[in-house]
Design a protein around this motif. Structure first.
Motif, mmCIF file in Angstrom:
data_model
loop_
_atom_site.group_PDB
_atom_site.id
_atom_site.type_symbol
_atom_site.label_atom_id
_atom_site.label_comp_id
_atom_site.label_asym_id
_atom_site.label_seq_id
_atom_site.Cartn_x
_atom_site.Cartn_y
_atom_site.Cartn_z
ATOM 1 N N THR A 1 0.830 -1.211 0.000
ATOM 2 C CA THR A 1 0.000 0.000 0.000
ATOM 3 C C THR A 1 0.864 1.261 0.000
ATOM 4 O OG1 THR A 1 -0.182 -0.031 2.425
ATOM 5 C CG2 THR A 1 -1.956 -1.098 1.164
ATOM 6 N N TYR A 2 2.055 1.212 0.599
ATOM 7 C CA TYR A 2 2.973 2.357 0.569
ATOM 8 C C TYR A 2 3.776 2.301 -0.727
ATOM 9 C CZ TYR A 2 7.012 5.270 1.618
ATOM 10 O OH TYR A 2 8.001 6.221 1.563
ATOM 11 N N HIS A 3 3.797 3.417 -1.466
ATOM 12 C CA HIS A 3 4.480 3.384 -2.753
ATOM 13 C C HIS A 3 5.402 4.587 -2.981
ATOM 14 C CE1 HIS A 3 1.630 6.427 -4.251
ATOM 15 N NE2 HIS A 3 0.689 5.725 -3.642
ATOM 16 N N ALA A 4 5.524 5.482 -1.992
ATOM 17 C CA ALA A 4 6.465 6.603 -2.077
ATOM 18 C C ALA A 4 6.279 7.412 -3.361
ATOM 19 C CB ALA A 4 7.910 6.100 -1.970
ATOM 20 N N PHE A 5 5.036 7.592 -3.759
ATOM 21 C CA PHE A 5 4.665 8.334 -4.973
ATOM 22 C C PHE A 5 5.167 7.656 -6.258
ATOM 23 C CE2 PHE A 5 4.527 11.629 -1.659
ATOM 24 C CZ PHE A 5 3.220 12.067 -1.841
ATOM 25 N N ARG A 6 5.517 6.376 -6.157
ATOM 26 C CA ARG A 6 5.919 5.630 -7.346
ATOM 27 C C ARG A 6 4.759 4.832 -7.924
ATOM 28 N NH1 ARG A 6 10.384 5.882 -4.096
ATOM 29 N NH2 ARG A 6 12.351 6.396 -5.106
ATOM 30 N N GLY A 7 3.707 4.687 -7.147
ATOM 31 C CA GLY A 7 2.507 4.043 -7.643
ATOM 32 C C GLY A 7 2.708 2.615 -8.085
ATOM 33 N N LEU A 8 2.175 2.280 -9.234
ATOM 34 C CA LEU A 8 2.205 0.911 -9.724
ATOM 35 C C LEU A 8 3.586 0.480 -10.200
ATOM 36 C CD1 LEU A 8 -1.233 0.773 -11.569
ATOM 37 C CD2 LEU A 8 -0.615 -0.214 -9.359
ATOM 38 N N GLN A 9 4.531 1.401 -10.189
ATOM 39 C CA GLN A 9 5.901 0.968 -10.456
ATOM 40 C C GLN A 9 6.346 -0.043 -9.402
ATOM 41 O OE1 GLN A 9 9.036 3.530 -9.399
ATOM 42 N NE2 GLN A 9 10.555 2.628 -10.753
ATOM 43 N N MET A 10 5.747 0.043 -8.211
ATOM 44 C CA MET A 10 6.106 -0.880 -7.138
ATOM 45 C C MET A 10 5.686 -2.305 -7.447
ATOM 46 S SD MET A 10 7.627 1.061 -4.889
ATOM 47 C CE MET A 10 7.565 0.391 -3.243
ATOM 48 N N SER A 11 4.882 -2.504 -8.499
ATOM 49 C CA SER A 11 4.480 -3.849 -8.903
ATOM 50 C C SER A 11 5.470 -4.499 -9.853
ATOM 51 C CB SER A 11 3.096 -3.817 -9.571
ATOM 52 O OG SER A 11 2.078 -3.660 -8.604
ATOM 53 N N THR A 12 6.456 -3.740 -10.321
ATOM 54 C CA THR A 12 7.440 -4.321 -11.229
ATOM 55 C C THR A 12 8.301 -5.331 -10.481
ATOM 56 O OG1 THR A 12 8.937 -2.478 -10.757
ATOM 57 C CG2 THR A 12 7.518 -2.270 -12.700
ATOM 58 N N TRP A 13 8.886 -6.265 -11.208
ATOM 59 C CA TRP A 13 9.603 -7.362 -10.559
ATOM 60 C C TRP A 13 10.768 -6.878 -9.712
ATOM 61 C CZ3 TRP A 13 14.751 -8.083 -11.322
ATOM 62 C CH2 TRP A 13 15.325 -7.467 -12.449
ATOM 63 N N TYR A 14 11.463 -5.825 -10.150
ATOM 64 C CA TYR A 14 12.637 -5.377 -9.406
ATOM 65 C C TYR A 14 12.231 -4.643 -8.127
ATOM 66 C CZ TYR A 14 11.588 -1.329 -12.441
ATOM 67 O OH TYR A 14 10.963 -0.322 -13.124
ATOM 68 N N MET A 15 11.098 -3.902 -8.165
ATOM 69 C CA MET A 15 10.648 -3.225 -6.950
ATOM 70 C C MET A 15 10.026 -4.210 -5.969
ATOM 71 S SD MET A 15 11.605 -0.148 -7.153
ATOM 72 C CE MET A 15 10.733 0.577 -5.771
ATOM 73 N N ARG A 16 9.346 -5.230 -6.474
ATOM 74 C CA ARG A 16 8.796 -6.252 -5.580
ATOM 75 C C ARG A 16 9.933 -7.001 -4.893
ATOM 76 N NH1 ARG A 16 5.764 -6.166 -2.983
ATOM 77 N NH2 ARG A 16 4.901 -8.261 -2.890
ATOM 78 N N SER A 17 10.991 -7.298 -5.636
ATOM 79 C CA SER A 17 12.147 -7.975 -5.045
ATOM 80 C C SER A 17 12.769 -7.112 -3.956
ATOM 81 C CB SER A 17 13.188 -8.282 -6.129
ATOM 82 O OG SER A 17 12.650 -9.128 -7.122
ATOM 83 N N ALA A 18 12.856 -5.801 -4.222
ATOM 84 C CA ALA A 18 13.421 -4.885 -3.229
ATOM 85 C C ALA A 18 12.571 -4.849 -1.965
ATOM 86 C CB ALA A 18 13.550 -3.486 -3.821
ATOM 87 N N GLN A 19 11.245 -4.909 -2.117
ATOM 88 C CA GLN A 19 10.362 -4.900 -0.950
ATOM 89 C C GLN A 19 10.549 -6.158 -0.113
ATOM 90 O OE1 GLN A 19 6.179 -3.315 -1.817
ATOM 91 N NE2 GLN A 19 7.056 -3.424 -3.867
ATOM 92 N N PHE A 20 10.664 -7.313 -0.774
ATOM 93 C CA PHE A 20 10.890 -8.549 -0.028
ATOM 94 C C PHE A 20 12.180 -8.467 0.782
ATOM 95 C CE2 PHE A 20 7.671 -10.582 -2.687
ATOM 96 C CZ PHE A 20 7.111 -11.489 -1.798
ATOM 97 N N VAL A 21 13.230 -7.937 0.176
ATOM 98 C CA VAL A 21 14.504 -7.824 0.875
ATOM 99 C C VAL A 21 14.412 -6.797 2.002
ATOM 100 C CG1 VAL A 21 16.912 -7.107 0.624
ATOM 101 C CG2 VAL A 21 15.847 -8.559 -1.125
ATOM 102 N N PHE A 22 13.787 -5.630 1.711
ATOM 103 C CA PHE A 22 13.692 -4.579 2.722
ATOM 104 C C PHE A 22 12.958 -5.077 3.961
ATOM 105 C CE2 PHE A 22 11.340 -1.161 4.791
ATOM 106 C CZ PHE A 22 12.352 -0.267 5.054
ATOM 107 N N TYR A 23 11.778 -5.668 3.761
ATOM 108 C CA TYR A 23 11.008 -6.139 4.911
ATOM 109 C C TYR A 23 11.616 -7.404 5.508
ATOM 110 C CZ TYR A 23 7.459 -2.718 3.716
ATOM 111 O OH TYR A 23 6.804 -1.548 3.463
#
Length: 246
Positions: free
Chosen positions: A112-134
């Protein structure tokens, strides 16, 4: 920052009580994990005092807000796990109990948090970054954010726990949701079902003539071509849920 509301009137007749409900809203600290955990205990006690002590479990209870913690983190467990204390309220997660999650699969967003990047957070590289971050937020990321940014935000479960919960709940896992809708049926049967849950991915597309000329670069490929074409009213996507009440 807690708020409570009830759609109350002067008529306490039992025939009209089905239209009454208690709604609590909160916004937890975005830096301190201890602050969020202490807020959880305070909120659960407050909800109990109002819904049980004052209104004798007469109304359905909803708790919404920006919790600044991922699902399945210590904060999430604080709210939804059964408590041994008699004077606190334990909540349920509306996403997990919903019959329908999003109108179609592409909007079954795990964040739900996207830092004003919106649906870019659904791209494979941003999803991978979220998994690592959390996934490493309790260790490496915690140290890094404390050293570099002076605080820790958005603590989450381990990488293994994320994968396990994804397998357990499927698309309803909501692994990186920081915004939740919780509800309570403890001691009453006022809520029949959660009909649907949705992350509202609203955005405004900028018209072509107002866009600047794109330049081929790695930043353009991964960021500008997606982000700069859209305008978001918030750095969080809102969440909505539909309930059937008694």
């Amino acid at each position: 920052d807690e708020q409570c509301g009830i759609n109350d009137d002067d008529d306490d007749d039992a025939s009209t009580r089905h239209s009454h409900y208690l709604i609590f809203n909160t916004h937890l600290d975005h830096r301190g994990e201890n602050s969020r955990l202490e807020s959880c205990a305070l909120i659960k006690s407050l909800v109990y005092n109002i819904s049980v002590d004052r209104y004798k479990n007469a109304f359905p209870v909803f708790l919404t807000g920006d919790f600044n913690a991922a699902k399945y983190s210590n904060v999430h467990r604080c709210f939804v796990n059964d408590s041994t204390e008699a004077s606190v309220t334990t909540m349920k997660d509306a996403l997990h109990g919903s019959r329908v999650f999003a109108p179609w699969e592409s909007l079954q967003l795990q964040f739900t948090y996207h830092a004003f990047r919106g649906l870019q957070m659904s791209t494979w590289y941003m999803r991978s970054a979220q998994f690592v971050f959390y996934g490493f937020s309790q260790t490496v990321v915690k140290w890094l954010r404390h050293r570099v940014f002076g605080g820790v935000c958005c603590m989450g479960p381990s990488l293994y726990s994320q994968l396990y919960r994804r397998r357990e709940y499927g698309p309803r896992a909501g692994l990186h949701h920081l915004d939740w809708i919780l509800y309570n049926t403890e001691g009453n049967d006022k809520i029949n079902a959660v009909q649907y849950f949705e992350v509202v991915a609203y955005h405004h597309v900028v018209k072509n003539q107002t866009q600047r000329e794109w330049q081929w670069s790695l930043k353009w490929l991964l960021h500008d071509r997606i982000v700069d074409k859209t305008i978001y009213p918030s750095d969080h996507f809102p969440v909505i849920a539909g309930f059937t009440l008694q």
